[in-house]
Every structure is written in C-alpha cells, then in structure tokens.
Design a protein around this motif. Structure first.
Motif, PDB file in Angstrom:
ATOM      1  N   PHE A  70       0.801  -1.218   0.000  1.00 21.12           N
ATOM      2  CA  PHE A  70       0.000   0.000   0.000  1.00 21.12           C
ATOM      3  C   PHE A  70       0.835   1.270   0.000  1.00 21.12           C
ATOM      4  CE2 PHE A  70      -2.723  -3.338   1.696  1.00 21.12           C
ATOM      5  CZ  PHE A  70      -3.731  -3.270   0.764  1.00 21.12           C
ATOM      6  N   VAL A  71       2.071   1.199   0.488  1.00 21.48           N
ATOM      7  CA  VAL A  71       2.928   2.387   0.478  1.00 21.48           C
ATOM      8  C   VAL A  71       3.900   2.362  -0.696  1.00 21.48           C
ATOM      9  CG1 VAL A  71       2.759   2.817   2.954  1.00 21.48           C
ATOM     10  CG2 VAL A  71       4.584   1.362   2.065  1.00 21.48           C
ATOM     11  N   ILE A  72       3.963   1.294  -1.424  1.00 19.87           N
ATOM     12  CA  ILE A  72       4.798   1.052  -2.598  1.00 19.87           C
ATOM     13  C   ILE A  72       6.265   0.845  -2.232  1.00 19.87           C
ATOM     14  CG2 ILE A  72       5.475   1.803  -4.922  1.00 19.87           C
ATOM     15  CD1 ILE A  72       2.475   1.317  -4.668  1.00 19.87           C
ATOM     16  N   ALA A  90       6.074  -3.311  -6.766  1.00 20.56           N
ATOM     17  CA  ALA A  90       5.717  -2.661  -8.027  1.00 20.56           C
ATOM     18  C   ALA A  90       4.443  -3.233  -8.645  1.00 20.56           C
ATOM     19  CB  ALA A  90       6.884  -2.786  -9.011  1.00 20.56           C
ATOM     20  N   TYR A  91       3.707  -4.036  -7.888  1.00 20.40           N
ATOM     21  CA  TYR A  91       2.521  -4.698  -8.430  1.00 20.40           C
ATOM     22  C   TYR A  91       1.537  -3.707  -9.054  1.00 20.40           C
ATOM     23  CZ  TYR A  91      -1.580  -7.702  -8.752  1.00 20.40           C
ATOM     24  OH  TYR A  91      -2.662  -8.399  -9.213  1.00 20.40           O
ATOM     25  N   ARG A  92       1.279  -2.607  -8.359  1.00 18.29           N
ATOM     26  CA  ARG A  92       0.274  -1.650  -8.832  1.00 18.29           C
ATOM     27  C   ARG A  92       0.846  -0.591  -9.772  1.00 18.29           C
ATOM     28  NH1 ARG A  92      -2.523   1.073  -4.370  1.00 18.29           N
ATOM     29  NH2 ARG A  92      -0.568   0.974  -3.270  1.00 18.29           N
ATOM     30  N   LEU A  93       2.148  -0.664 -10.042  1.00 19.16           N
ATOM     31  CA  LEU A  93       2.761   0.316 -10.932  1.00 19.16           C
ATOM     32  C   LEU A  93       2.590  -0.124 -12.376  1.00 19.16           C
ATOM     33  CD1 LEU A  93       6.032   1.083  -8.941  1.00 19.16           C
ATOM     34  CD2 LEU A  93       3.837   2.297  -8.882  1.00 19.16           C
ATOM     35  N   GLY A  95       4.390   0.621 -15.059  1.00 12.04           N
ATOM     36  CA  GLY A  95       5.572   0.403 -15.884  1.00 12.04           C
ATOM     37  C   GLY A  95       6.743   1.227 -15.406  1.00 12.04           C
ATOM     38  N   ALA A  96       7.766   1.288 -16.252  1.00 12.88           N
ATOM     39  CA  ALA A  96       9.016   1.955 -15.890  1.00 12.88           C
ATOM     40  C   ALA A  96       8.806   3.435 -15.569  1.00 12.88           C
ATOM     41  CB  ALA A  96      10.037   1.772 -17.006  1.00 12.88           C
ATOM     42  N   ALA A  97       7.891   4.106 -16.259  1.00 15.93           N
ATOM     43  CA  ALA A  97       7.655   5.533 -16.004  1.00 15.93           C
ATOM     44  C   ALA A  97       7.174   5.765 -14.571  1.00 15.93           C
ATOM     45  CB  ALA A  97       6.647   6.094 -17.000  1.00 15.93           C
ATOM     46  N   GLU A  98       6.286   4.918 -14.078  1.00 20.00           N
ATOM     47  CA  GLU A  98       5.809   5.065 -12.701  1.00 20.00           C
ATOM     48  C   GLU A  98       6.900   4.699 -11.696  1.00 20.00           C
ATOM     49  OE1 GLU A  98       1.945   3.465 -11.802  1.00 20.00           O
ATOM     50  OE2 GLU A  98       1.163   4.092 -13.743  1.00 20.00           O
ATOM     51  N   VAL A  99       7.766   3.768 -12.060  1.00 12.37           N
ATOM     52  CA  VAL A  99       8.910   3.439 -11.200  1.00 12.37           C
ATOM     53  C   VAL A  99       9.834   4.654 -11.116  1.00 12.37           C
ATOM     54  CG1 VAL A  99      10.971   2.006 -10.971  1.00 12.37           C
ATOM     55  CG2 VAL A  99       8.799   0.955 -11.608  1.00 12.37           C
ATOM     56  N   ASP A 100      10.038   5.344 -12.232  1.00 11.39           N
ATOM     57  CA  ASP A 100      10.879   6.547 -12.234  1.00 11.39           C
ATOM     58  C   ASP A 100      10.363   7.580 -11.244  1.00 11.39           C
ATOM     59  OD1 ASP A 100      12.590   5.485 -14.111  1.00 11.39           O
ATOM     60  OD2 ASP A 100      11.700   6.565 -15.818  1.00 11.39           O
ATOM     61  N   ASP A 101       9.052   7.664 -11.077  1.00  9.01           N
ATOM     62  CA  ASP A 101       8.466   8.614 -10.132  1.00  9.01           C
ATOM     63  C   ASP A 101       8.869   8.325  -8.690  1.00  9.01           C
ATOM     64  OD1 ASP A 101       7.232   9.956 -12.203  1.00  9.01           O
ATOM     65  OD2 ASP A 101       5.277   8.986 -11.905  1.00  9.01           O
ATOM     66  N   LEU A 102       9.261   7.084  -8.390  1.00 10.10           N
ATOM     67  CA  LEU A 102       9.691   6.728  -7.037  1.00 10.10           C
ATOM     68  C   LEU A 102      11.096   7.241  -6.733  1.00 10.10           C
ATOM     69  CD1 LEU A 102       8.471   3.016  -6.800  1.00 10.10           C
ATOM     70  CD2 LEU A 102       7.374   5.056  -5.831  1.00 10.10           C
ATOM     71  N   VAL A 115      12.855  -5.342  -5.385  1.00  7.17           N
ATOM     72  CA  VAL A 115      11.589  -4.952  -5.998  1.00  7.17           C
ATOM     73  C   VAL A 115      10.758  -6.193  -6.266  1.00  7.17           C
ATOM     74  CG1 VAL A 115      10.453  -3.684  -7.857  1.00  7.17           C
ATOM     75  CG2 VAL A 115      12.750  -2.984  -7.084  1.00  7.17           C
ATOM     76  N   GLU A 116       9.663  -6.324  -5.511  1.00  5.91           N
ATOM     77  CA  GLU A 116       8.696  -7.383  -5.779  1.00  5.91           C
ATOM     78  C   GLU A 116       7.876  -6.969  -6.993  1.00  5.91           C
ATOM     79  OE1 GLU A 116       6.286  -8.585  -2.441  1.00  5.91           O
ATOM     80  OE2 GLU A 116       7.946  -8.309  -1.026  1.00  5.91           O
ATOM     81  N   TRP A 117       7.545  -7.926  -7.844  1.00  8.25           N
ATOM     82  CA  TRP A 117       6.754  -7.677  -9.051  1.00  8.25           C
ATOM     83  C   TRP A 117       7.467  -6.687  -9.977  1.00  8.25           C
ATOM     84  CZ3 TRP A 117       2.725 -10.976  -9.164  1.00  8.25           C
ATOM     85  CH2 TRP A 117       2.154 -11.378  -7.947  1.00  8.25           C
ATOM     86  N   GLY A 118       8.796  -6.669  -9.962  1.00  8.45           N
ATOM     87  CA  GLY A 118       9.550  -5.667 -10.708  1.00  8.45           C
ATOM     88  C   GLY A 118       9.964  -6.061 -12.105  1.00  8.45           C
ATOM     89  N   SER A 119       9.732  -7.300 -12.499  1.00  7.87           N
ATOM     90  CA  SER A 119      10.158  -7.753 -13.826  1.00  7.87           C
ATOM     91  C   SER A 119       9.519  -6.904 -14.919  1.00  7.87           C
ATOM     92  CB  SER A 119       9.779  -9.223 -14.019  1.00  7.87           C
ATOM     93  OG  SER A 119      10.234  -9.690 -15.266  1.00  7.87           O
ATOM     94  N   GLY A 120      10.354  -6.395 -15.821  1.00  7.70           N
ATOM     95  CA  GLY A 120       9.878  -5.555 -16.903  1.00  7.70           C
ATOM     96  C   GLY A 120       9.674  -4.105 -16.513  1.00  7.70           C
ATOM     97  N   LYS A 121       9.984  -3.762 -15.234  1.00  7.32           N
ATOM     98  CA  LYS A 121       9.740  -2.403 -14.766  1.00  7.32           C
ATOM     99  C   LYS A 121      10.978  -1.711 -14.210  1.00  7.32           C
ATOM    100  CE  LYS A 121       5.012  -3.591 -13.478  1.00  7.32           C
ATOM    101  NZ  LYS A 121       4.078  -3.815 -12.373  1.00  7.32           N
ATOM    102  N   VAL A 122      11.976  -2.472 -13.720  1.00 10.12           N
ATOM    103  CA  VAL A 122      13.089  -1.825 -13.023  1.00 10.12           C
ATOM    104  C   VAL A 122      14.477  -2.206 -13.545  1.00 10.12           C
ATOM    105  CG1 VAL A 122      11.769  -1.549 -10.880  1.00 10.12           C
ATOM    106  CG2 VAL A 122      13.185  -3.590 -11.212  1.00 10.12           C
TER     107      VAL A 122
END
Length: 191
Positions: A70-72, A90-93, A95-102, A115-122
């Motif tokens: 819930f807090v990402i 990263a389940y609710r993110l 893609g990479a653009a939303e990861v960049d926001d972190l 990063v849990e659920w991070g495959s293809g995103k980080v």
C-alpha cells in the motif's frame, strides 16, 4: 540490446519451505553490497516478502519488514555499517515511467534495492541485477503470468527458487558462487 540484459543461465533450488527460504535469503543478504538490485517474481503467497525478511536479517537492517503493497516503497535502515534496504512492491505500478516517479536512483548507491513484481519495470536501474523467481507447488509459469492453485493450509510447502545473476557485478563474484555451491548440495539444477 546490451548483453547484460539478456536472460542468462541460472540455478534452480528446491527449498523445503518458509524456513529454508528465509535461510537462503539470509545467506544472500550477508554478501549483498550497496547498489545491488534484486527483482523478485512469484505469485501471491510464493514467499517474496518472507524472502525479503530473511534478506534484511542477513543484511543487518532494522526488523519489521512487511509487504509495502500500500505504500509502494519502504526503507529499512542498516543497524551497522552496511547498506540500507529499500523494499518496493511494483505490483500496482503501470511500468518503468511510474517506477521513475519513485526516484529509486537517489538511494541506489547506498542501499540494496529489492523490488517485488519488478520484472519488466526496473531493469534500467542497474547494469547488474539478481532475478529471483519463487514458485510454490502447483505453480505454473505461463508466459509472464504466474498462476497458483491455492489450497488452504499449504503456506509452509516447499518452494522452487530460480536465481539468475546478470551483469558485471556478478560475473566473477566468489561469494555468490560459494553461496550457491553450498545450497546446491540440496536438490538443484541449472536452467
């Protein structure tokens, strides 16, 4: 495509259950350094947060690791001279653009980032990473989706752990090699 980002050979370990999963993660946590990136994959209940708890214990960070769903993102500070642990879900993110926001890049140099659920995103965060897939009995990998046929009361069943270490950080790492050799005395295979 950079050769570092191509999937490479990995190792598959059969772990007896939650305790063995934590023990492996604890041992891995002992050899991790600041700037290391781990990407955890596995269906709900596969043990990603349990794995991260063992990892944090091995790293010597403050206790209390829970799922950051819930807090990402949560930062668990080191209790000694080691790196902090940044734990991301990263389940609710999208893609990479939303990861960049972190802004994970800001903490990468002095932290281990999981990063849990991070495959293809980080993957863009580092030229080296460890990819870990956790599977419970009854799991099936279908393309990029993981499916689990859950039966109540099976939370301490064996897990299959697939580990792939990619990039220059891991090319000649004797500590990782020794760790994997120690655990390969159990039922393991290359994939």
């Amino acid at each position: 495509m950079n050769p570092v980002n191509r999937p490479g050979p990995g190792i598959e370990l059969e772990l007896a259950g939650i305790t063995a999963t934590r023990e492996f993660a604890y041992s891995l946590g002992k050899i991790l350094k600041a700037a290391d990136l781990l990407i955890l994959t596995g269906e709900l209940g596969a043990g990603k947060t349990t794995f991260t708890q063992g990892l944090g214990h091995g790293m010597g960070v403050r206790e209390g690791i829970i799922s950051p769903t819930f807090v990402i993102s949560r930062i668990h500070p080191a209790l000694g001279n080691g790196p902090d642990l940044v734990h991301v879900d990263a389940y609710r993110l999208g893609g990479a653009a939303e990861v960049d926001d972190l802004d994970l890049e800001a903490s990468m140099s002095n932290s281990v980032t999981v990063v849990e659920w991070g495959s293809g995103k980080v993957e863009q965060l580092s030229d080296s990473r460890v990819e870990i897939m956790l599977l419970r009995p009854g799991s099936a990998e279908t393309h990029e989706d993981l499916v689990f046929d859950f039966h109540e009361g099976e939370d301490d069943e064996p897990r299959t752990l697939k580990l792939t270490a990619l990039g220059p950080r891991w090319e000649n790492d004797g500590d990782l090699g020794a760790l994997l050799t120690g655990f390969t005395n159990q039922a393991t295979k290359d994939y």
